[in-house]
Design a protein around this motif. Sequence first.
Motif, PDB file in Angstrom:
ATOM      1  N   PRO A   1       0.708  -1.339   0.154  1.00 34.67           N
ATOM      2  CA  PRO A   1      -0.134  -0.062   0.006  1.00 34.67           C
ATOM      3  C   PRO A   1       0.944   1.430   0.122  1.00 34.67           C
ATOM      4  O   PRO A   1       0.248   2.256  -0.407  1.00 34.67           O
ATOM      5  CB  PRO A   1      -0.852  -0.033   1.313  1.00 34.67           C
ATOM      6  N   GLU A   2       2.151   1.101   0.727  1.00 34.59           N
ATOM      7  CA  GLU A   2       2.723   2.331   0.616  1.00 34.59           C
ATOM      8  C   GLU A   2       3.417   2.813  -0.678  1.00 34.59           C
ATOM      9  O   GLU A   2       3.895   4.014  -0.925  1.00 34.59           O
ATOM     10  CB  GLU A   2       4.287   2.205   1.443  1.00 34.59           C
ATOM     11  N   LYS A   3       3.236   1.983  -1.783  1.00 29.40           N
ATOM     12  CA  LYS A   3       3.647   2.223  -3.021  1.00 29.40           C
ATOM     13  C   LYS A   3       2.567   2.709  -4.020  1.00 29.40           C
ATOM     14  O   LYS A   3       2.645   2.939  -5.389  1.00 29.40           O
ATOM     15  CB  LYS A   3       4.629   1.322  -3.822  1.00 29.40           C
TER      16      LYS A   3
ATOM     17  N   SER B   1       0.182   7.582  -9.774  1.00 26.04           N
ATOM     18  CA  SER B   1       0.598   8.636 -10.555  1.00 26.04           C
ATOM     19  C   SER B   1       1.375   8.503 -11.773  1.00 26.04           C
ATOM     20  O   SER B   1       1.368   8.988 -12.715  1.00 26.04           O
ATOM     21  CB  SER B   1       1.783   9.610  -9.395  1.00 26.04           C
ATOM     22  N   LEU B   2       2.424   7.350 -11.729  1.00 30.00           N
ATOM     23  CA  LEU B   2       2.994   6.911 -12.905  1.00 30.00           C
ATOM     24  C   LEU B   2       1.953   6.429 -13.865  1.00 30.00           C
ATOM     25  O   LEU B   2       2.120   6.613 -15.028  1.00 30.00           O
ATOM     26  CB  LEU B   2       3.887   5.856 -12.420  1.00 30.00           C
TER      27      LEU B   2
ATOM     28  N   SER C   1       4.953  12.413  -7.755  1.00 32.10           N
ATOM     29  CA  SER C   1       5.003  10.970  -7.191  1.00 32.10           C
ATOM     30  C   SER C   1       5.924  10.898  -6.197  1.00 32.10           C
ATOM     31  O   SER C   1       5.750  10.319  -5.063  1.00 32.10           O
ATOM     32  CB  SER C   1       5.277  10.094  -8.413  1.00 32.10           C
ATOM     33  N   LYS C   2       6.979  11.662  -6.260  1.00 34.19           N
ATOM     34  CA  LYS C   2       8.128  11.641  -5.442  1.00 34.19           C
ATOM     35  C   LYS C   2       7.407  12.493  -3.886  1.00 34.19           C
ATOM     36  O   LYS C   2       7.782  12.099  -3.039  1.00 34.19           O
ATOM     37  CB  LYS C   2       9.441  12.278  -5.841  1.00 34.19           C
ATOM     38  N   TRP C   3       6.985  13.501  -4.245  1.00 30.92           N
ATOM     39  CA  TRP C   3       6.348  14.287  -3.182  1.00 30.92           C
ATOM     40  C   TRP C   3       5.404  13.303  -2.363  1.00 30.92           C
ATOM     41  O   TRP C   3       5.480  13.462  -1.207  1.00 30.92           O
ATOM     42  CB  TRP C   3       5.454  15.486  -3.761  1.00 30.92           C
TER      43      TRP C   3
ATOM     44  N   GLY D   1      -3.590  21.343 -10.543  1.00 34.11           N
ATOM     45  CA  GLY D   1      -4.778  20.851  -9.496  1.00 34.11           C
ATOM     46  C   GLY D   1      -4.863  19.240  -9.854  1.00 34.11           C
ATOM     47  O   GLY D   1      -5.403  18.717  -8.804  1.00 34.11           O
ATOM     48  N   GLU D   2      -5.087  19.064 -11.128  1.00 31.21           N
ATOM     49  CA  GLU D   2      -5.472  17.706 -11.445  1.00 31.21           C
ATOM     50  C   GLU D   2      -4.629  16.690 -10.655  1.00 31.21           C
ATOM     51  O   GLU D   2      -5.215  15.811 -10.147  1.00 31.21           O
ATOM     52  CB  GLU D   2      -5.566  17.324 -12.870  1.00 31.21           C
ATOM     53  N   LEU D   3      -3.305  16.829 -10.847  1.00 30.35           N
ATOM     54  CA  LEU D   3      -2.411  16.096  -9.925  1.00 30.35           C
ATOM     55  C   LEU D   3      -2.390  15.544  -8.721  1.00 30.35           C
ATOM     56  O   LEU D   3      -1.989  14.752  -7.896  1.00 30.35           O
ATOM     57  CB  LEU D   3      -1.005  16.403 -10.433  1.00 30.35           C
ATOM     58  N   CYS D   4      -3.411  16.857  -8.019  1.00 28.62           N
ATOM     59  CA  CYS D   4      -3.398  16.844  -6.482  1.00 28.62           C
ATOM     60  C   CYS D   4      -4.808  15.970  -6.164  1.00 28.62           C
ATOM     61  O   CYS D   4      -5.063  15.413  -5.274  1.00 28.62           O
ATOM     62  CB  CYS D   4      -3.822  18.096  -6.015  1.00 28.62           C
ATOM     63  N   ILE D   5      -5.552  15.763  -7.255  1.00 29.12           N
ATOM     64  CA  ILE D   5      -6.880  15.139  -7.100  1.00 29.12           C
ATOM     65  C   ILE D   5      -7.264  13.784  -7.727  1.00 29.12           C
ATOM     66  O   ILE D   5      -7.560  12.767  -7.319  1.00 29.12           O
ATOM     67  CB  ILE D   5      -7.953  16.113  -7.467  1.00 29.12           C
ATOM     68  N   SER D   6      -6.960  13.886  -9.160  1.00 30.72           N
ATOM     69  CA  SER D   6      -7.464  12.811  -9.789  1.00 30.72           C
ATOM     70  C   SER D   6      -6.689  11.237  -9.627  1.00 30.72           C
ATOM     71  O   SER D   6      -7.216  10.160  -9.182  1.00 30.72           O
ATOM     72  CB  SER D   6      -7.187  12.917 -11.512  1.00 30.72           C
ATOM     73  N   PRO D   7      -5.418  11.315  -9.699  1.00 34.34           N
ATOM     74  CA  PRO D   7      -4.710   9.841  -9.366  1.00 34.34           C
ATOM     75  C   PRO D   7      -4.839   9.498  -7.810  1.00 34.34           C
ATOM     76  O   PRO D   7      -4.974   8.594  -7.386  1.00 34.34           O
ATOM     77  CB  PRO D   7      -3.193  10.353  -9.657  1.00 34.34           C
TER      78      PRO D   7
END
Length: 514
Positions: free
Chosen positions: A146-148, A154-155, A366-368, A426-432
């Motif tokens: 789950p940690e990954k 994101s990838l 993804s790194k963040w 904004g999308e990267l903060c929500i969709s994935p």
Amino acid sequence: MSQNSTDQFFKNNVLGHPAGLFVLFFTEMWERFSYYGMRALLVLFLTSSFAKGGWEWSVEDALALYGTYTMSVYFTPVVGGFLADKYLGYRWAVVLGALAMTLGHASMAVETPMFLYIGIGCLIIGNGLFKPNMTSIISNAYANHPEKKDGAYSLYYMGVNAGAFLGIMLCGYIGEKISWSWGFGLAGIFMLLGMLQFYFTQNIFGEIGLKPTAESKKLAQEKAAQESTPANVIRDRIIAVVIFSIFTVFFWAAFEQAGGSMTIFAEKFTQRELFGNAASTFKIVDAVLTIIPLIIITYVLIKLFKQTFKKYAIGNIILSLSFIIIWGIVLWKVGREFSATGTEVPATWFGILNSLFIVCFAPVFSKWWESKYNLSGPMKFGLGLTLLGLGFGFLAYGSIDIVSGEEVVRVSMFWLIAAYLFHTLGELCISPVGLSYVSKLVPATWIGIMFGVYYLFIGMGNKLAGSMGGMIEEITEKYSLSTFFLIFTIVPITAGVIMVVLSPVMKKLMHGVR
């Protein structure tokens, strides 16, 4: 699904993740190529004049159909997720869905009203089978890691947007410059190739996603019983999913203006005709923006080949053929543009910016999300909605001088570029992130159907996007175009602030899930 199955999935790594994730990456990439390639053309095709090969629909009617279509492709995953969970298995659902979408794109290439509706129907059905079950395969594959998950989604989302980038770029260009039929048809070709690539490489997933059997259902029930999660925790987590889902409605109602009102803004009110040095500069930038991301994706492809070619040769050959065709079309496009004296930037071109920014920023996010500075889910949603609203703020400001009834004012491309940048962040903060949280919050036996429910809320947002976008001419006539975009500035920012305020309550409902 056995422990050994997921261990096998993680055996061969590519860029720090299982090779199987990148099989899904490329399958989803071609599906998004077809979806966004068609989406980029639909409204423009319907509203263009007969002289340009269009059907001269009104903006309101075209966006009504657009909204119904984009809503429906998110509603049908509820049924698709259920069928996969109970009968088909995730893999066969993906294959059948991809085949239905191939037929849908082929139908739309005929360019008659009957085949348009047949095509849209096939796309809606196919997407319902395809969409929730791709993400369900990832959820099951990462069940013991789950940690990954946030990083994996994101990838995966980078693959989604790589396909969207190429689809909008190439289908949009060919549709506007050459033929609407060729633009729609190209989308179908790559959907077919994506389906074949997945079909011939699917054994890389081991037992993950196979058709459920009586034994596997029994094992799943026993596992659920062993986990014995208290009912009131389950209840609270489902409530958290529903709250996340409600806020996605606000996000997508604004974000999906990209395929409607923002495309119309690009066509009618943005300065797109370039000459001299400006034209030469754009051609260079466009070529770089096209070729460099394709080089990066090709690099990922080569890394995948090194891990999988010997064992899954047919699937890899099909994937290679896809990229050979893509490179051929890209080089033809670049050469054609450089041979012209001036250039008119296609209205669909601006749609690639979202996908381009995703490809650039997805690894950073993804790194963040995997670092010690990771934000909680509610805070990510609040930040995403605020950034989306700020993006529309650029359009509201940039369109201040546009007045209905007066001579058309064409404004700088900067305003659209800035809007797409903030929308992407904004999308990267929500969709994935939303996909990841659904997979972590709901019981394993509910994964498929709950992804379907989550997509159902996204569908509501898409329909709302079409309905609100269709009011662009009415609001512009009564007030101004700036007022229209200001609505989409204020509403998402307000929703973002509310989500931040709700953050402590959401953390309690999530019971430790991060």
